[in-house]
Design an enzyme around this catalytic site. Structure first.
Site, PDB file in Angstrom:
ATOM      1  N   HIS A 123      51.139  41.460  40.735  1.00  0.00           N
ATOM      2  CA  HIS A 123      50.386  42.638  40.277  1.00  0.00           C
ATOM      3  C   HIS A 123      51.294  43.859  40.179  1.00  0.00           C
ATOM      4  O   HIS A 123      51.589  44.484  41.204  1.00  0.00           O
ATOM      5  CB  HIS A 123      49.330  43.013  41.312  1.00  0.00           C
ATOM      6  CG  HIS A 123      48.126  42.150  41.292  1.00  0.00           C
ATOM      7  ND1 HIS A 123      46.884  42.622  41.610  1.00  0.00           N
ATOM      8  CD2 HIS A 123      47.965  40.840  40.998  1.00  0.00           C
ATOM      9  CE1 HIS A 123      46.012  41.639  41.529  1.00  0.00           C
ATOM     10  NE2 HIS A 123      46.636  40.539  41.159  1.00  0.00           N
ATOM     11  N   HIS A 219      38.510  43.928  34.211  1.00  0.00           N
ATOM     12  CA  HIS A 219      37.514  44.131  35.280  1.00  0.00           C
ATOM     13  C   HIS A 219      36.079  44.296  34.764  1.00  0.00           C
ATOM     14  O   HIS A 219      35.332  45.147  35.275  1.00  0.00           O
ATOM     15  CB  HIS A 219      37.905  45.321  36.162  1.00  0.00           C
ATOM     16  CG  HIS A 219      39.130  45.073  36.980  1.00  0.00           C
ATOM     17  ND1 HIS A 219      39.245  44.031  37.874  1.00  0.00           N
ATOM     18  CD2 HIS A 219      40.320  45.730  37.036  1.00  0.00           C
ATOM     19  CE1 HIS A 219      40.434  44.059  38.443  1.00  0.00           C
ATOM     20  NE2 HIS A 219      41.108  45.073  37.952  1.00  0.00           N
ATOM     21  N   GLU A 269      36.291  34.928  37.922  1.00  0.00           N
ATOM     22  CA  GLU A 269      36.552  35.123  39.358  1.00  0.00           C
ATOM     23  C   GLU A 269      35.275  35.414  40.142  1.00  0.00           C
ATOM     24  O   GLU A 269      35.251  35.213  41.350  1.00  0.00           O
ATOM     25  CB  GLU A 269      37.604  36.217  39.591  1.00  0.00           C
ATOM     26  CG  GLU A 269      37.119  37.608  39.294  1.00  0.00           C
ATOM     27  CD  GLU A 269      38.181  38.685  39.546  1.00  0.00           C
ATOM     28  OE1 GLU A 269      39.347  38.460  39.194  1.00  0.00           O
ATOM     29  OE2 GLU A 269      37.820  39.731  40.079  1.00  0.00           O
ATOM     30  N   ARG A 290      39.109  31.303  35.943  1.00  0.00           N
ATOM     31  CA  ARG A 290      39.641  32.218  36.962  1.00  0.00           C
ATOM     32  C   ARG A 290      39.077  31.978  38.367  1.00  0.00           C
ATOM     33  O   ARG A 290      39.311  32.776  39.287  1.00  0.00           O
ATOM     34  CB  ARG A 290      39.309  33.661  36.547  1.00  0.00           C
ATOM     35  CG  ARG A 290      40.218  34.199  35.504  1.00  0.00           C
ATOM     36  CD  ARG A 290      41.591  34.502  36.081  1.00  0.00           C
ATOM     37  NE  ARG A 290      41.583  35.665  36.945  1.00  0.00           N
ATOM     38  CZ  ARG A 290      42.302  35.784  38.061  1.00  0.00           C
ATOM     39  NH1 ARG A 290      43.074  34.798  38.467  1.00  0.00           N
ATOM     40  NH2 ARG A 290      42.253  36.890  38.771  1.00  0.00           N
ATOM     41  N   HIS A 319      41.969  32.583  40.920  1.00  0.00           N
ATOM     42  CA  HIS A 319      41.924  33.896  41.574  1.00  0.00           C
ATOM     43  C   HIS A 319      42.710  33.836  42.887  1.00  0.00           C
ATOM     44  O   HIS A 319      42.477  32.950  43.702  1.00  0.00           O
ATOM     45  CB  HIS A 319      40.441  34.187  41.866  1.00  0.00           C
ATOM     46  CG  HIS A 319      40.119  35.598  42.170  1.00  0.00           C
ATOM     47  ND1 HIS A 319      39.038  35.952  42.932  1.00  0.00           N
ATOM     48  CD2 HIS A 319      40.719  36.744  41.807  1.00  0.00           C
ATOM     49  CE1 HIS A 319      38.981  37.266  43.025  1.00  0.00           C
ATOM     50  NE2 HIS A 319      39.979  37.774  42.348  1.00  0.00           N
ATOM     51  N   ASP A 323      42.132  39.205  49.161  1.00  0.00           N
ATOM     52  CA  ASP A 323      40.870  38.928  49.866  1.00  0.00           C
ATOM     53  C   ASP A 323      40.541  37.434  49.874  1.00  0.00           C
ATOM     54  O   ASP A 323      39.573  37.022  50.525  1.00  0.00           O
ATOM     55  CB  ASP A 323      39.705  39.762  49.331  1.00  0.00           C
ATOM     56  CG  ASP A 323      39.571  39.725  47.823  1.00  0.00           C
ATOM     57  OD1 ASP A 323      40.264  40.503  47.159  1.00  0.00           O
ATOM     58  OD2 ASP A 323      38.767  38.921  47.317  1.00  0.00           O
ATOM     59  N   GLU A 346      47.416  33.355  40.420  1.00  0.00           N
ATOM     60  CA  GLU A 346      47.566  34.743  40.876  1.00  0.00           C
ATOM     61  C   GLU A 346      48.130  34.744  42.300  1.00  0.00           C
ATOM     62  O   GLU A 346      47.721  33.944  43.143  1.00  0.00           O
ATOM     63  CB  GLU A 346      46.195  35.429  40.868  1.00  0.00           C
ATOM     64  CG  GLU A 346      46.231  36.888  41.269  1.00  0.00           C
ATOM     65  CD  GLU A 346      44.847  37.546  41.198  1.00  0.00           C
ATOM     66  OE1 GLU A 346      43.833  36.813  41.082  1.00  0.00           O
ATOM     67  OE2 GLU A 346      44.779  38.776  41.256  1.00  0.00           O
TER      68      GLU A 346
HETATM   69  O1  KDG Z   1      37.321  40.779  45.654  1.00  0.00           O
HETATM   70  C1  KDG Z   1      37.591  40.935  44.321  1.00  0.00           C
HETATM   71  C2  KDG Z   1      38.888  41.636  44.075  1.00  0.00           C
HETATM   72  O2  KDG Z   1      39.912  41.056  44.770  1.00  0.00           O
HETATM   73  C3  KDG Z   1      39.163  41.633  42.601  1.00  0.00           C
HETATM   74  O3  KDG Z   1      38.934  42.893  42.109  1.00  0.00           O
HETATM   75  C4  KDG Z   1      40.536  41.265  42.267  1.00  0.00           C
HETATM   76  O4  KDG Z   1      40.072  41.429  39.911  1.00  0.00           O
HETATM   77  C5  KDG Z   1      40.737  40.996  40.815  1.00  0.00           C
HETATM   78  C6  KDG Z   1      41.827  40.102  40.519  1.00  0.00           C
HETATM   79  O5  KDG Z   1      41.978  39.736  39.375  1.00  0.00           O
HETATM   80  O6  KDG Z   1      42.540  39.746  41.456  1.00  0.00           O
HETATM   81 MG    MG Z   2      40.333  40.086  38.188  1.00  0.00          MG
END
Ligand code: KDG
Ligand code: MG
Length: 410
Positions: A123, A219, A269, A290, A319, A323, A346
């Site tokens: 990222h 998003h 995701e 995702r 994903h 978190d 990711e």
């Molecule tokens: O819990 C969800 C977030 O981690 C999320 O916003 C992350 O969009 C996200 C990503 O692509 O990792």
């Molecule tokens: Mg995302």
């Protein structure tokens, strides 16, 4: 025959909140599963403690598929993030146990390696171009071979996914959940965003060339028509993917986007089951799935989903934000290296404290992640240390329109 003797829910917060399920068999073999649902962590902990742990006791730990069906069909109430995160935790813990009993890493039980390792994307972000370029350089120095690009938008304040602290040595990716009893609020304006993003990708291509795979996450903030506009405007910059360009609940909305742009699309995701993807997959409206193992019912369910996607030449792009716990990330990596239709993974490195509580065996070398060769998942949990990091509520920010304060999709 060994049976499940105990299922314990472990909550810890080394920098951020994690919920882990540990299953112990009558032979003393343990398995870990990730049950972390960002911002709603304790709902899954309660679901597991109150409704799942008691009914697991006495079951055969080797019967992963049957246990999955028992928890999914047997609950009567199907799907949803809480239920599916709880089922995922059980499923992954049982795969961990099966691997340990077999003396093999889980990826061997899934058919063995299809590749040397899983291509990872990091990222990069910046509130302006110099900080974004620095962040991209930092990722390249760390060995990343694919990079997600997020940026501030002129006229808006803090934008989700963009790190605030770009000082040398500071963490320059993003830990988005803020501690507190209520979420922070951010301001949003889609038209400013749509005008700005293509200029950023033009500048990044000018600086770094066209070989580097670049990704971007929308998003869920656009309507299908706005998503079509963005996809078209990004075509000259050859994105690896455009993620969550519009909310996916209305799967038919993606027809509009798909018919207007050839920019590859990734979605899912926040999805929990294969049914959330049914139209997207059968009509080939997306290119990448995702889902996280943690939020889609575990390895068992996500493997089936990916086999279904393979029929339509759709690949994985699981994903993997911070978190998803190291247990969830390890589970994804075992699938990644074995799936024939892997696309990308990711990867945001967890904090040092997190990696002390969860001791991982996975590696990141030359842009590729590998789950390691320890039997099972290859992750150990330190109870004593975990107990020193107490849970406190933490939430992702919410998004309101700058113009009039309306709540907006994200
Ligand atoms: O819990 C969800 C977030 O981690 C999320 O916003 C992350 O969009 C996200 C990503 O692509 O990792
Ligand atoms: Mg995302």
């Amino acid at each position: 025959m060994a049976t499940i003797e105990r299922a314990e829910v472990l909550v810890t917060s080394p920098g951020r909140n994690f919920v882990t399920l540990r299953i112990t068999t009558s032979d003393g073999v343990t398995g870990l599963g990730d049950a972390t649902l960002n911002g709603r962590e304790l709902s899954v902990a309660a679901y597991l403690r109150e409704h799942v742990a008691p009914i697991l006791v006495g079951l055969d730990p080797q019967r992963i598929e049957d246990t999955w069906q028992y928890l999914y069909r047997g609950a009567y109430w199907r799907r949803g993030p809480v239920t599916m995160a709880a089922i995922a935790a059980v499923d992954v813990a049982l795969w961990d146990i099966k691997g340990k009993v077999a003396g093999m890493p889980v990826y061997q039980l899934l058919g063995g390696q299809s590749r040397r390792g899983a291509l990872a994307y990091g990222h990069a972000s910046g509130s302006d171009l110099p900080s974004l370029f620095q962040s991209i350089r930092n990722h390249l120095d760390e060995g990343f071979k694919a990079i997600r690009v997020q940026t501030g938008v002129p006229g808006l304040g803090q934008v989700y996914g963009v790190a605030t602290d770009q000082k040398p040595g500071a963490r320059y990716d993003y830990e988005p959940a803020g501690r507190g009893v209520a979420p922070a609020e951010e301001a949003w304006d889609t038209r400013s965003y749509l005008r700005h993003i293509p200029t950023i990708f033009a500048a990044v291509r000018e600086e770094f060339g066209y070989d580097l795979p670049l990704l971007h996450d929308g998003h869920h903030r656009m309507t299908p028509n706005q998503a079509a506009i963005l996809g078209k405007s990004l075509e000259p910059y050859d994105l690896f993917w455009l993620e969550d360009c519009t909310p996916g609940e209305n799967q038919e909305g993606l027809r509009r986007v798909r018919s207007q742009t050839t920019t590859p699309l990734a979605i899912g995701e926040v999805f929990n089951t294969v049914f959330d993807y049914q139209t997207l997959i059968t009509e080939q409206l997306i290119d990448y799935v995702r889902s996280a193992v943690t939020h889609t019912g575990g390895i068992t369910a996500l493997k089936k989903l990916m086999d279904f996607a393979a029929v339509y030449q759709i690949k994985s792009g699981f994903h993997g934000p911070t978190d998803v716990s190291p247990v969830g990330q390890a589970a994804a990596l075992h699938l990644d290296v074995s799936l024939p239709n892997f696309g990308i993974q990711e990867y945001m490195k967890h904090s040092d404290d997190t990696l002390r509580v969860f001791r991982t065996g996975y590696t990141f070398e030359d842009g590729l992640l590998h789950p390691g060769d320890a039997p099972g998942l290859g992750v150990e949990y330190d109870d004593e240390l975990g107990a020193t990091f107490e849970y406190s509520p933490a939430y992702l920010p919410v998004n309101r329109l700058q113009l009039d304060g309306s709540m907006h999709d994200w």
